[in-house]
Design an enzyme around this catalytic site. Structure first.
Site, PDB file in Angstrom:
ATOM      1  CG  ASP A 261      -6.805  -3.911   8.191  1.00 28.48           C
ATOM      2  OD1 ASP A 261      -5.968  -4.504   7.507  1.00 28.48           O
ATOM      3  OD2 ASP A 261      -7.210  -2.752   7.940  1.00 28.48           O
TER       4      ASP A 261
ATOM      5  CG  HIS B 275      -5.562  -0.308   5.664  1.00 27.59           C
ATOM      6  ND1 HIS B 275      -6.150  -1.507   5.971  1.00 27.59           N
ATOM      7  CD2 HIS B 275      -5.799  -0.100   4.343  1.00 27.59           C
ATOM      8  CE1 HIS B 275      -6.742  -1.997   4.900  1.00 27.59           C
ATOM      9  NE2 HIS B 275      -6.521  -1.162   3.890  1.00 27.59           N
TER      10      HIS B 275
ATOM     11  NE  ARG C 274      -4.023  -1.996   2.206  1.00 30.96           N
ATOM     12  CZ  ARG C 274      -3.970  -3.214   2.700  1.00 30.96           C
ATOM     13  NH1 ARG C 274      -2.874  -3.617   3.318  1.00 30.96           N
ATOM     14  NH2 ARG C 274      -4.984  -4.054   2.570  1.00 30.96           N
TER      15      ARG C 274
ATOM     16  NE  ARG D  74      -9.854  -8.101   4.586  1.00 30.65           N
ATOM     17  CZ  ARG D  74      -9.204  -7.266   3.791  1.00 30.65           C
ATOM     18  NH1 ARG D  74      -8.133  -6.617   4.251  1.00 30.65           N
ATOM     19  NH2 ARG D  74      -9.600  -7.061   2.554  1.00 30.65           N
TER      20      ARG D  74
END
Length: 331
Positions: free
Chosen positions: A166, A193, A106, A169
């Site tokens: 996140d 993140h 990212r 999850r």
């Protein structure tokens, strides 16, 4: 002809005290579309403007979504820009940016996305000066910080989607392992993140019962392996999805909707959104995710989450990674 079908009642106008909920989504790629669809079917906005640089695609997507409005609570959906929604927009959601490539972190997206953001934010400041900005594009923590600095908005009104997905999850995979509903699991992912995200095992619990009651070192080896596998799968989930289908979309659309509902309905929800850090855990001048209370004013409070020594070190390391990346950027 049409004026004869419905006769207006002069006494039936909407009271002026009722203000419609207005939103804008900037960027109509796969993530922007997933956000738009999720927001529409969950009746979040009365007026929703979709904005994208590709005019033909934008019109096609708006037409397609509009044809399903009769199956939903009504929303005034249209293509346009932030200038069209007026200065009383509640939330501007930014999903614009280039897509993450397979195997790309990212953080490596930063240079490709940063120039796009600088142009977008000029219009947001001009036309939506009182709105809450919700940043969804990656790398979300860096772009949230950049948004804060470029716009000059109060830090409470600049929010990143952060580790909300996140954490979802994380709870989902713990729930699968335990054989229970994910909504009964209370566990957080904090920090970036991205690759330096931090699992908070020390406070993770089910019905008040801690998963790691006596510390990681006192777990049996097979238990440590199971929990390590869960975090590995959380950390690599996006990469696995991108490898298989090329992008992620549905889950982040739902996560974004959850944040929007917390804001519009002033839910006082605790969510791990990305926001400005000013002293918590010795971290200053960076945006990252920790549990925060979210309502109609944006970020209302920060939860003083108790971390163990190792978790606090990892969070501080995550902050330094983000700072090092941002130091290379010229605003």
């Amino acid at each position: 002809m049409f004026e004869k079908i419905l006769i207006p009642n002069p006494c039936s106008e909407k009271p002026s005290s009722i203000r419609p909920r207005k939103g804008v989504i900037i960027g109509l790629g796969q993530v922007g579309l997933a956000c738009a669809y999720s927001l529409l079917i969950q009746n979040c906005f009365d007026e929703l403007v979709l904005q994208d640089i590709d005019a033909d695609k934008l019109e096609g997507e708006v037409m397609d979504l509009s044809h399903g409005i009769s199956f939903l609570p009504p929303t005034d959906l249209k293509s346009g820009t932030v200038a069209d929604v007026g200065q009383n927009a509640d939330i501007v959601i930014i999903t614009a940016g280039v897509a993450q490539r397979q195997g790309e972190s990212r953080l490596s997206l930063l240079e490709r996305n940063f120039a796009i953001y600088k142009d977008i934010l000029k219009d947001v400041v001009k036309y939506c000066p009182d709105s809450i900005i919700l940043v969804v594009s990656n790398p979300v923590d860096i772009l949230t910080y950049a948004t804060l600095k470029i716009t000059g908005f109060p830090s409470s009104r600049v929010i990143g989607s952060g580790t909300v997905l996140d954490s979802a999850r994380f709870r989902s995979l713990i729930a699968q392992e335990m054989g229970i509903d994910a909504r009964s699991v209370h566990a957080y992912i904090i920090g970036e993140h991205g690759d330096s995200k931090v699992p908070v095992w020390s406070t993770a619990n089910i019905g008040g019962m801690k998963l790691v009651p006596d510390g990681w070192e006192n777990l049996a080896q097979d238990e440590q392996n199971k929990l390590s596998d869960i975090f590995y799968n959380v950390k690599n989930a996006a990469y696995e999805i991108i490898q298989r289908k090329g992008y992620t979309s549905y889950a982040i659309g739902l996560a974004t909707t959850d944040i929007v509902k917390a804001i519009l309905n002033s839910q006082e929800r605790i969510l791990t959104v990305s926001g400005f850090m000013s002293g918590f855990y010795g971290i200053e001048d960076v945006c990252l995710s920790i549990p925060r209370v979210v309502n109609e004013r944006g970020i209302l409070k920060t939860v003083n989450l108790t971390l163990n020594e190792e978790e606090e070190k990892l969070l501080q390391k995550s902050a330094e990674i983000l700072k090092d990346v941002f130091r290379q950027v010229k605003l």
